[in-house]
Structure formats: structure tokens, C-alpha cells
Design an enzyme around this catalytic site. Structure first.
Site, PDB file in Angstrom:
ATOM      1  N   GLY A 211     -34.712 -48.654 -39.180  1.00 24.51           N
ATOM      2  CA  GLY A 211     -33.490 -48.655 -38.380  1.00 24.51           C
ATOM      3  C   GLY A 211     -32.280 -48.226 -39.182  1.00 24.51           C
ATOM      4  O   GLY A 211     -32.371 -47.848 -40.358  1.00 24.51           O
ATOM      5  N   PHE A 212     -31.126 -48.294 -38.552  1.00 26.77           N
ATOM      6  CA  PHE A 212     -29.875 -47.851 -39.159  1.00 26.77           C
ATOM      7  C   PHE A 212     -29.594 -48.581 -40.467  1.00 26.77           C
ATOM      8  O   PHE A 212     -29.506 -47.983 -41.551  1.00 26.77           O
ATOM      9  CB  PHE A 212     -28.757 -48.044 -38.132  1.00 26.77           C
ATOM     10  CG  PHE A 212     -27.365 -47.929 -38.679  1.00 26.77           C
ATOM     11  CD1 PHE A 212     -27.047 -46.943 -39.601  1.00 26.77           C
ATOM     12  CD2 PHE A 212     -26.371 -48.792 -38.257  1.00 26.77           C
ATOM     13  CE1 PHE A 212     -25.756 -46.826 -40.108  1.00 26.77           C
ATOM     14  CE2 PHE A 212     -25.081 -48.687 -38.742  1.00 26.77           C
ATOM     15  CZ  PHE A 212     -24.781 -47.709 -39.679  1.00 26.77           C
TER      16      PHE A 212
ATOM     17  N   GLY B 120     -37.768 -54.061 -39.990  1.00 22.22           N
ATOM     18  CA  GLY B 120     -36.815 -53.162 -39.341  1.00 22.22           C
ATOM     19  C   GLY B 120     -36.316 -52.109 -40.315  1.00 22.22           C
ATOM     20  O   GLY B 120     -35.169 -51.666 -40.233  1.00 22.22           O
ATOM     21  N   GLY B 121     -37.194 -51.711 -41.239  1.00 18.81           N
ATOM     22  CA  GLY B 121     -36.784 -50.826 -42.324  1.00 18.81           C
ATOM     23  C   GLY B 121     -36.531 -49.388 -41.939  1.00 18.81           C
ATOM     24  O   GLY B 121     -36.024 -48.620 -42.762  1.00 18.81           O
TER      25      GLY B 121
ATOM     26  N   LYS C 296     -29.404 -63.135 -30.455  1.00 21.38           N
ATOM     27  CA  LYS C 296     -29.184 -63.095 -31.904  1.00 21.38           C
ATOM     28  C   LYS C 296     -28.768 -64.471 -32.426  1.00 21.38           C
ATOM     29  O   LYS C 296     -29.193 -64.906 -33.504  1.00 21.38           O
ATOM     30  CB  LYS C 296     -28.101 -62.070 -32.236  1.00 21.38           C
ATOM     31  CG  LYS C 296     -28.602 -60.659 -32.433  1.00 21.38           C
ATOM     32  CD  LYS C 296     -28.866 -60.406 -33.902  1.00 21.38           C
ATOM     33  CE  LYS C 296     -29.102 -58.955 -34.189  1.00 21.38           C
ATOM     34  NZ  LYS C 296     -29.422 -58.720 -35.614  1.00 21.38           N
TER      35      LYS C 296
END
Length: 577
Positions: free
Chosen positions: A22-23, A19-20, A166
Site C-alpha cells: 500500500g501507500f 499491507g506492505g 479503525k
């Protein structure tokens, strides 16, 4: 900032940031590169990485092979294993580009994706896995959390779907700790914000753009913890070091991460909106009223689909805005050595600066773009449009209040229309009469006189009005006389039916229709202007559905159109013969 060339002397470690792009993932990648002793593999669902102008460090690292990018699908374990091969640490960040309205996709990416990542880590002999979770995993959406710590259990039921998934993914990561040499831990930041944010801040700015951020849900006294994005990435670095040196106190555990500065949720939102030129929230709405509105939107979401009503986001915002949620970070401070490196005040200032292009006076605001909306065109673009579209809120509210009072005076007071009009005229007469005796100054205030010209009517207007009234009177009298003599019975019955229907409307439905029309006029055009494209799309879909339904009816009808056309041709030929 250039990468420190001395990193080769430190025997650099290879890590993977899932997820590099992403925010938070992007922020973590930049921080790892600044440290200089990491070889970073950036992995995400996008086929290629898009570099921003401010990311010269990442561009330099990619060109020098100190960083590399991999397209990855979390639903494909083999694909994950290829990326993880040879790495010692995996930072498992948020999944990018996820549709919150598609449960199946969310489940496969978050829960099944976590299973695949764990399996690939064990297969590739990865030493440390750090999962970026959320403080929402212990929030049931119904009860406040005051200074909550890691002893809080997962709720039996979590109202928010993403938080529920999650929690499942986090539980999977923590449950495999110390299996096949894999050490795991989880971080739970609360209300993450900062430059590059794609969810938290943009959602509030969208509400402000549509004029909905001026409302406070409930009392507005609920406290919340917030976490600046750089503090979250700093916590990941701290967790990796702690897993490496203090395994017993860190491995298999979760840690809350905040800025350690809880404050009122609505005060935080007010500072953020005020800094970007939007109005601070000031109108308090009862929580029960908002809950009822949400139940209606939930029904629309289920019936019409997520394209028009994104209920999950609204419900999550309602929970954040209504309940107190503060967390204790003593465990993170003690066990992983975490402490915020950016204060809340500084973080808010940096966030406001990064979102300056979305400020109220920018092109982001539709009303400032110079483009006339369809609602404005429908209303003629004049004073009526300004009032019904709430250009000046005080002026529009004044007009709305006056219309409501007049509606009550004439239709809900229990008096007849004539008696209500007579009382209103009497009241106006007394007001004007009393106004005439007032001095020019009263208690230091100047009394503005109403000029006589406001009450004068020209002789021409009076003559035209009298002439028109006499003409209408004579015409009506002639028609009534003709009906009385029986000259036109069809017209008589038409008028009789019309008068009867008018009597029913006036006696039963008129009050309801006027009340609905009053509320509709002050709400419908404003809502249509804000959601113009969504409503137009909904109408188009309704017409398409109606057209498809009509085609379906024609297909299943006993006598199809094609057969009618087939038999119609010979008849015409025969007639011609």
C-alpha cells in the site's frame, strides 16, 4: 541506492510489514531496507508484488532474500501465523484494496483482521506490534479539535465508518499490550499525503478535474494538520526503537503524528492544486447548503447503491473541509523521539512533482484529450455547446445571468408579457438614444460606437418577412372562416381543446417549466459531460430492470404468452382449411 552489506554484522532482525504494497506500507519497506539491518517480509492481499521503475532497491532485496513477499488474507489466522513465524516485529499498516461501501468486508478486514493478527502475534511469540491508525479515530465529525492530545477519548459515535472501525482495531491492539510478551503501540497520523498516495491527493484532483474544487465549504478559515508520508514511516521506525528500549513510556499507548505545521485546510489544497495547474478554490458555499446536498446524495446512495454515488467519501471530505483539526505531538517527540524529517513545504513540492502526470495540461483532463463528449455532440459542438458546457466560465455565467434577468422581467415581475416587452423596448430605446450623445472619450475611456449597419435590415428581408406574414394571416383567416361556417367540426373541437390546454399551460405551468428548463439547460449537460459513463450505466441498468420487470409480469399473468401461442396455431390452421 544499494543495501548496506554491513547489515549482517548487526545481527539483522526480521520484521513483517502487513499491507506492505500500500501507500504507506511500501514507503516503510523501502526505508527499512535503506537502514540495512532488517530482513523484511512484505505481506499483502495481492497475489504478487508489482515493482515500479524507481524501486531498484526493493528488486535487489527480493533477489538477495533480504526481502520476501507473501500473499496474505487477514481473515485467515493460520495464513497470518505462517508469515509471522520467526519475526520479532510486526508493522501493521493500512489494508489495501478495501471497498468503503461494503460494511461487512470492511469489518472483517479491519476489526476481525486485527483480532487475527493479535492472535497470530501471541502464538508466534512476536515481541513488538506497531499499528498504523489515524487521527480520525478521535474525531466525531461534528466538533472542532484544537491542539488535541492523547487524552482525547474515542467519541461515543463516529460518523465515518472507516474511522469507527479503525478505532475499534486500535483499541484491540492497545488492550493486549504486555500479554504473552507482546508490546504494542499505535500511531495516529493526520491527513497523510505524498508520492504514491492513492486516496487523499487523487480524490482532490478528481474533484478539480470535474470542476468542483473551486468551491470553499464554509468560511475557509479552519486549520488542519498534515503529515508527509516519509514522516509517518520515520515515526514507525522511532516507535519500534522506543518499544525496544523505553517500554514503560511507549507500550500500550497511542501517539499523534503530524508535520508540526498546522495551516488552513483550503490554503494547503490551493497550493497543491495551483502547483498542478488547477484553479484555486475561491467560491464560498454555505455549509448548510452543502449539508443539504449531502443528505440528498445519501438518499440516492441508499436507494441506487454505491456504484453511482459514493456518499462515504463525500461525507468524509465535507468533514475534513469544514472543521478545525489540529493535534499536539509533544508525546511523540518526548517518548518515541519523533520529529519530522521532511518539512511541509518540501513534502508538498515532492507530491506535486510525483503527480505531474495528473496535471491539468496532461491527458488526465478529458477536455484536453481531443475526444468529443456525447453532451458536446448533442448540442452541436458550436457556440451553444461552449456556453452550456461552461467552456468559458465568465461567458457562460454572463449568459446565465442575462437569461435569469429576462425570465424575471417577463414572468416574475407581475406584468403582462406585452407590457414587459414594451418596457424592455422603451428601456433599450433610451439606452441607444443616450449612447448616441456620448462623446468619443469619457473619463479617459474610449466609447465604442455601434455601427448603423447593426440596425439596418435589407429590402429583401423585409419583403420576405411581409410576404410570409401575409400568407400566414390569410391562411389562418380562411381556416377561421371555415370553422365559423361549420364546415369542419372535428377540426373545430381539436383547436378548441388545444387552445384550452394552452390556456392552462400558459396560466399555471409555463413559468415553472421555463424556470426549470433554464436551470436544467445550464446544469444537466455540464453534469452529464462530467459523469457520462456513470449516467449511461445508470440508464442501462434502468432499462435492464424495466425489461426484467416486464418479463416478470408476463410470467405471473393469468394467460401466458406461450399459451396464447399454443392456441393461436390451431386457429390459423382451421382458418386456412
Amino acid at each position: 541506492m544499494a543495501v548496506d552489506d554491513r547489515f549482517a554484522d548487526f545481527n539483522p532482525k526480521t520484521c513483517v510489514v502487513l499491507g506492505g504494497t500500500g501507500f504507506l506500507g511500501r514507503s516503510l519497506v523501502l526505508r527499512l531496507l535503506k537502514l540495512g539491518n532488517w530482513i523484511v517480509r512484505v505481506a499483502d492481499s495481492a497475489h504478487s508484488i508489482q515493482l515500479h521503475d524507481s524501486e531498484s532497491l526493493l528488486a535487489q532485496a527480493l533477489s538477495s532474500a533480504r526481502a520476501s513477499y507473501f500473499h496474505i488474507d487477514l481473515r485467515d489466522k493460520r495464513n497470518i501465523a505462517k508469515v509471522l513465524e520467526g519475526s520479532s516485529v510486526v508493522f501493521y499498516m493500512d489494508v489495501a484494496s478495501i471497498d468503503v461501501n461494503d460494511f461487512y468486508t470492511c469489518y472483517t478486514l479491519i476489526v476481525q483482521g486485527a483480532k487475527n493478527v493479535i492472535s497470530a502475534c501471541r502464538e508466534c511469540r512476536v515481541r513488538r506490534l506497531i499499528y498504523n491508525s489515524s487521527a480520525d479515530v478521535v474525531f466525531d465529525g461534528l466538533h472542532d479539535i484544537h491542539d488535541g492530545d492523547e487524552s482525547l477519548a474515542y467519541p461515543w459515535k463516529i460518523d465515518d465508518m472507516l474511522s469507527d472501525l479503525k478505532a475499534q482495531a486500535e483499541a484491540l491492539v492497545l488492550s493486549v499490550n504486555d500479554i504473552d510478551g507482546l508490546l504494542t503501540c499505535s500511531l495516529r497520523p493526520s491527513n497523510v499525503f505524498g508520492p504514491g498516495d492513492t486516496k487523499f491527493v487523487p480524490y482532490f484532483l478528481k474533484l478539480a478535474r470535474y470542476g468542483f474544487a473551486k468551491f470553499i465549504i464554509g468560511t475557509g478559515d479552519n486549520l488542519s494538520d498534515f503529515t508527509f508520508s516519509e514522516n509517518v514511516t520515520h515515526a514507525h521506525i522511532c516507535a519500534e526503537k522506543a518499544l525496544n528500549f523505553q517500554t514503560v513510556s511507549v507500550a500500550g499507548k497511542a501517539f499523534f503524528i503530524t508535520n508540526l505545521e498546522p495551516m488552513k485546510f483550503w490554503e494547503f489544497l490551493s497550493i497543491l492544486l495551483d502547483g498542478l495547474g488547477y484553479q484555486r478554490p475561491f467560491i464560498k458555499l454555505p455549509a448548510n447548503l452543502v449539508q443539504y446536498i449531502l443528505s440528498v446524495l445519501k438518499w440516492l446512495h441508499e436507494k441506487l447503491g454505491p456504484r453511482y454515488f459514493s456518499y462515504p467519501l463525500l461525507a468524509h471530505f465535507f468533514q475534513l473541509a469544514l472543521y478545525t483539526r489540529t493535534f499536539n505531538c509533544l508525546a511523540a517527540q518526548k517518548d518515541i523521539g519523533y520529529s519530522p524529517i521532511v518539512s511541509l513545504e518540501e513534502g508538498v513540492a515532492l507530491t506535486i512533482e510525483s503527480f505531474s502526470h495528473l496535471a491539468r495540461d496532461s491527458s488526465f483532463s478529458r477536455c484536453c484529450s481531443g475526444k468529443q463528449s456525447k453532451a458536446d455532440k448533442l448540442l452541436g459542438g458550436g457556440k451553444v455547446a461552449d456556453i452550456l458546457l461552461w467552456r468559458d466560465e465568465k461567458k457562460s455565467f454572463t449568459y446565465f445571468l442575462v437569461m435569469v434577468l429576462l425570465f424575471y422581467w417577463f414572468f416574475l415581475s407581475g406584468r403582462t408579457f406585452i407590457s414587459s416587452a414594451a418596457r424592455l423596448l422603451l428601456f433599450a430605446t433610451l439606452v441607444f438614444y443616450g449612447h448616441g450623445f456620448l462623446p468619443s472619450k469619457l473619463f479617459g475611456l474610449h466609447i465604442q460606437r455601434i455601427p448603423m449597419s447593426c440596425f439596418k435590415i435589407s429590402d429583401t428581408v423585409v419583403k420576405d418577412s411581409v410576404t410570409t406574414t401575409v400568407y400566414i394571416w390569410n391562411k389562418v383567416f380562411q381556416n377561421i372562416r371555415g370553422l365559423a361556417q361549420g364546415d369542419d367540426w372535428s377540426t373545430f373541437f381539436k383547436i378548441a381543446v388545444f387552445l384550452y390546454v394552452l390556456k392552462l399551460i400558459l396560466s399555471k405551468l409555463l413559468t415553472i417549466l421555463i424556470g426549470i428548463g433554464l436551470v436544467f439547460s445550464f446544469m444537466a449537460f455540464f453534469v452529464y459531460e462530467q459523469y457520462e459513463s456513470e449516467i449511461d450505466g445508470l440508464v442501462d441498468n434502468l432499462f435492464i430492470s424495466l425489461k426484467e420487470f416486464m418479463i416478470y409480469l408476463m410470467r405471473i399473468s393469468p394467460v401466458s404468452i406461450s399459451r396464447l401461442q399454443h392456441y393461436e396455431g390451431p386457429r390459423k390452421v382451421k382458418d386456412l382449411r
